[in-house]
Design a protein around this motif. Structure first.
Motif, PDB file in Angstrom:
ATOM      1  N   UNK A 109       2.061  -1.961  15.210  1.00  0.00           N
ATOM      2  CA  UNK A 109       1.583  -2.777  14.091  1.00  0.00           C
ATOM      3  C   UNK A 109       1.183  -1.884  12.926  1.00  0.00           C
ATOM      4  N   UNK A 110       0.528  -0.762  13.222  1.00  0.00           N
ATOM      5  CA  UNK A 110       0.159   0.180  12.161  1.00  0.00           C
ATOM      6  C   UNK A 110       1.398   0.724  11.450  1.00  0.00           C
TER       7      UNK A 110
ATOM      8  N   UNK B 177       4.633   9.008   8.207  1.00  0.00           N
ATOM      9  CA  UNK B 177       3.344   8.309   8.236  1.00  0.00           C
ATOM     10  C   UNK B 177       2.302   9.209   8.894  1.00  0.00           C
ATOM     11  N   UNK B 178       1.158   9.363   8.241  1.00  0.00           N
ATOM     12  CA  UNK B 178       0.040  10.105   8.816  1.00  0.00           C
ATOM     13  C   UNK B 178      -0.428   9.367  10.061  1.00  0.00           C
ATOM     14  N   UNK B 179      -0.418  10.040  11.210  1.00  0.00           N
ATOM     15  CA  UNK B 179      -0.667   9.360  12.479  1.00  0.00           C
ATOM     16  C   UNK B 179      -1.268  10.323  13.487  1.00  0.00           C
TER      17      UNK B 179
ATOM     18  N   UNK C 177       8.173   8.267  15.984  1.00  0.00           N
ATOM     19  CA  UNK C 177       8.493   7.340  14.898  1.00  0.00           C
ATOM     20  C   UNK C 177       7.664   7.635  13.649  1.00  0.00           C
ATOM     21  N   UNK C 178       6.373   7.873  13.831  1.00  0.00           N
ATOM     22  CA  UNK C 178       5.504   8.173  12.689  1.00  0.00           C
ATOM     23  C   UNK C 178       5.986   9.419  11.958  1.00  0.00           C
ATOM     24  N   UNK C 179       6.353  10.444  12.713  1.00  0.00           N
ATOM     25  CA  UNK C 179       6.863  11.675  12.095  1.00  0.00           C
ATOM     26  C   UNK C 179       8.119  11.376  11.278  1.00  0.00           C
ATOM     27  N   UNK C 180       9.042  10.607  11.861  1.00  0.00           N
ATOM     28  CA  UNK C 180      10.279  10.282  11.165  1.00  0.00           C
ATOM     29  C   UNK C 180      10.060   9.444   9.915  1.00  0.00           C
TER      30      UNK C 180
END
Length: 197
Positions: A15-16, A75-77, A69-72
């Protein structure tokens, strides 16, 4: 212009990521959004399912995949210090802060992008404990909700949001509802964009 209801729970890394990716995925489309916090655990219970974090192999995969996914996506995660955690305080805060908003078009139980962004960042940036009482008190002070976070009105709206999501056909988060159709998950955003086109 199409109106999208975005059902979310702050416990969900998907969701984030969908929240962060949505503006880019739907760029060029004419739409408005109402963000509606729901209790993911109640959705799972309704459908007789376990959450991804309750199945060890799925939990390990989920944590690896969302980091990738965040890296791709750029997105800061960072995973919070503990996951899963009890998201009720954050969900109620989002609903209570939405009730204090000045937007007369805001749907009951919904909240604006700023509130949702603030709470997603609280959970998924920095690696701290999302349910820590001191951190929760600080973000509550910052958002200055218009109603008592633990009051009956806020609890009732959160339950109504969850019941509404179930009635729409939602079975997970994030779910995007538009024109009586649902689109599920981060990977559902391209399909939602195609529908809007």
């Amino acid at each position: 212009m199409k109106h999208i209801t975005f059902y979310l729970d702050f416990i969900s890394p998907y969701a984030y990521l969908a929240f962060e990716e949505m503006p880019r995925a739907l760029m060029g489309q004419s739409y408005s959004v109402t963000y509606k916090p729901i209790l993911f655990a109640a959705l799972l219970k309704h459908h007789g399912q376990l959450g991804p974090a309750e199945i060890p192999a799925k939990r390990d995969w989920t944590y690896r995949q969302v980091s990738w996914l965040a890296h791709g996506l750029g997105v800061d995660f960072q995973m919070p210090a503990a996951h899963p955690f009890n998201p009720l305080g954050l969900l109620r805060l989002a609903v209570a802060a939405g009730l204090g908003g000045a937007d007369p078009a805001q749907q009951p139980g919904g909240c604006n992008r700023f509130v949702v962004e603030t709470l997603f960042h609280h959970v998924w940036r920095g690696g701290a404990d999302a349910a820590d009482a001191g951190r929760l008190a600080a973000v509550t002070t910052m958002l200055a909700p218009g109603r008592d976070v633990n009051g009956d009105a806020v609890k009732a709206l959160l339950k109504a949001n969850t019941d509404e999501a179930i009635a729409s056909g939602a079975f997970g988060v994030p779910t995007f509802a538009v024109d009586g159709r649902i689109f599920w998950g981060l990977d559902g955003l391209p399909m939602l964009a195609g529908y809007l086109r």
